[in-house]
Design an enzyme around this catalytic site. Structure first.
Site: not given
Length: 419
Positions: A175-177
Site C-alpha cells: 500500500v505504501d509503495v
C-alpha cells in the site's frame, strides 16, 4: 544519479524538496526525486529521527535497512518544530523548496506551525504533497494509516491467500509503495503545470484510494461491467475471493507443481495454450472442448490443472522454465529475492548501485526509471541522523538566492533555486 554523472545533467537538477514525511510512502517519493537529481532535505525529529531508523533487524549504520530502502540521496537535518528558532528554519526551508512532502495526520502540520494553506498562498509556485491514510473528510481524517491495516480495510487481504486458508497480507508494504508512486505522479504533473503557468498547488493522495486503484480488475468486478443505457446491470458483478496464485479470468495463469517445485505459468491466449499443451506432450488437451478456449478453461479449471501437473511432474521447475522460454512461452520458477536480483543482472538491468556517505558504503537498488537509457540513481548513502545539520542550517540562515525573472511563456526553472 549514477556515480560520476554531472549534477546539472540530472533530470530534476536544481529542484529543492523539503521531505517532512516519515516511515515509507512519503520517504519513497523523496528518494525517487533524489534519484532523478533533486536536492532532497529530510527533516527529522530530535533524538529518534524517522521512526524506521529503529525498525530492525536487519540493522544498518543508519539504524536499519528499512530506513535505508527509502532515504538514499538525501540530506538529514534535525528540527524541533516546538522550538521557535527551529520552526523559523522549517518555514524558511518551505519558502525555498519547490516541493514539500508530508504525511502528518490532517491538521497536525498546522498545529505545529506549518499552515499548509497559508504557505501555499504565500508561495504560489510551491507544490505541496500531502499523504493521508483515509483522506481529510469527517470519519477519515482521524484514522491513522498503516499499510498492514489498509491491506485489510481495502479488500486486498480478502483476495490474498489460498482459497481454503486465512486472509494474508502481501509480503511487502504494498500500500505504501503504490501510494508513493501515485504521489510521485501527482507531484510531477503539478510541476509540469507549474512550468506552463507558474502556479504550484496541492497534491493529495490517500493510502486507501491508492490501494483501491491498484485492485484494478478485481475492484471493477465488484462495480460491475459497462452496459448499454436503459438495460439492467449485468449479473456478472461479483465479490472476488481468495484463489491462491490462480487468476479469476485466465487459465492457466498460476503456480503449477513440477517434479521439484512450483512453476509460475502465464498462458494468456488460446494459441499459447495449444503451444503449451504440445510442449508438455499432451497436445490433445487443446482440442478437448472443455479446454479449447479460455472461457472454457476457466469453467473447467479444476479438471484441467491436475492434467497439466501430471505432465509437468516429468521434470523440475528449472528445466520446464528453460523449455517454455525457448518455445516463446512465459514462465518462471519461484525465485528468492536474491535470485531475482541475479536474474535482473543476467538480463542486463544493472539492478543496484554502490553508494557512499558518512554512514559508510553499501549497495542500493537502482532506480527502475530510465531516462535516455540511464537509471539515474542517487549516489550518496542514506544519511545519519542530523548528518547535514550544519550545512543546511547555514544555508537557511543566509539570504535566499535571487532568481532572474523569466518570460511568462517560458518553462519555469525551480522557483526558488538550489544552492
Amino acid at each position: 544519479m549514477q556515480p560520476g554523472a554531472a549534477a546539472d545533467d540530472a533530470t530534476l537538477s536544481g529542484l529543492v524538496v523539503a521531505d517532512l514525511s516519515r516511515v515509507l510512502a512519503g520517504p519513497l517519493v523523496g528518494a525517487t526525486l533524489a534519484d532523478l537529481g533533486a536536492r532532497v532535505i529530510k527533516v527529522e525529529q530530535p533524538g529518534t529521527g524517522d521512526g524506521t531508523r529503529a525498525w530492525s533487524p536487519p540493522a544498518s549504520a543508519t539504524g536499519s535497512t528499512y530506513f535505508d530502502s527509502a532515504n538514499r540521496g538525501k540530506e538529514s537535518v534535525v528540527l524541533d518544530l516546538a522550538e521557535p528558532a527551529d520552526l523559523v528554519l522549517a518555514r524558511e526551508l518551505v519558502a525555498r523548496a519547490d516541493v514539500v512532502i508530508e504525511n502528518f495526520r490532517p491538521g497536525a502540520a498546522t498545529r505545529l506551525g506549518l499552515d499548509r494553506d497559508a504557505l501555499l498562498a504565500e508561495h504560489p509556485g510551491l507544490v505541496w504533497c500531502s499523504i493521508t491514510g483515509y483522506g481529510t473528510q469527517a470519519g477519515g481524517a482521524d484514522r491513522a494509516g498503516y499499510d498492514f491495516v489498509l491491506q485489510a480495510a481495502s479488500g486486498l487481504m480478502h483476495i490474498t491467500g489460498d482459497a481454503d486458508g486465512p486472509p494474508t497480507k502481501a509480503g511487502v508494504a504494498l500500500v505504501d509503495v503504490l501510494t508513493a508512486k501515485d504521489a510521485l505522479a501527482g507531484i510531477l504533473a503539478a510541476l509540469l503545470r507549474r512550468g506552463r503557468t507558474g502556479r504550484g498547488g496541492l497534491v493529495e493522495v490517500a493510502l486507501l484510494s491508492s490501494i483501491q486503484a491498484a485492485l484494478v480488475n478485481q475492484l471493477q468486478a465488484v462495480l460491475g461491467p459497462i452496459t448499454p443505457e436503459g438495460t439492467p446491470p449485468n449479473a456478472d458483478a461479483a465479490e472476488p475471493r481468495r484463489a491462491g496464485s490462480a487468476h479469476p479470468s485466465i487459465v492457466p495463469y498460476q503456480l503449477l507443481a513440477t517434479a521439484d517445485g512450483p512453476l509460475a505459468v502465464a498462458v494468456g491466449t488460446d494459441g499459447q495454450f495449444r503451444a503449451f499443451a504440445a510442449l508438455l506432450g499432451v497436445p490433445t488437451l487443446a482440442d478437448d472442448p472443455r479446454f479449447a478456449t479460455n472461457r472454457q478453461r476457466v469453467a473447467h479449471r479444476e479438471a484441467l490443472v491436475p492434467l497439466l501437473e501430471t505432465a509437468l511432474a516429468a521434470d523440475g521447475a528449472v528445466a520446464w522454465e528453460e523449455r517454455m522460454l525457448a518455445a516463446g512461452l512465459v514462465a518462471s520458477r519461484v525465485r528468492t529475492i536474491g535470485e531475482g536480483l541475479e536474474l535482473a543482472a543476467a538480463v542486463g538491468l544493472d539492478p543496484f548501485r554502490e553508494v557512499r556517505g558518512a554512514a559508510g558504503v553499501g549497495r542500493q537498488l537502482a532506480s527502475p526509471i530510465r531516462i535516455d537509457r540511464d537509471a539515474r540513481t542517487a549516489s550518496t548513502a542514506p544519511p545519519l541522523l542530523g548528518e547535514h545539520d550544519a550545512s543546511v542550517r547555514a544555508w537557511l540562515s543566509q539570504p535566499p538566492p535571487t532568481a532572474s525573472p523569466a518570460p511568462a511563456s517560458a518553462a519555469r526553472a525551480p522557483h526558488r533555486g538550489a544552492p
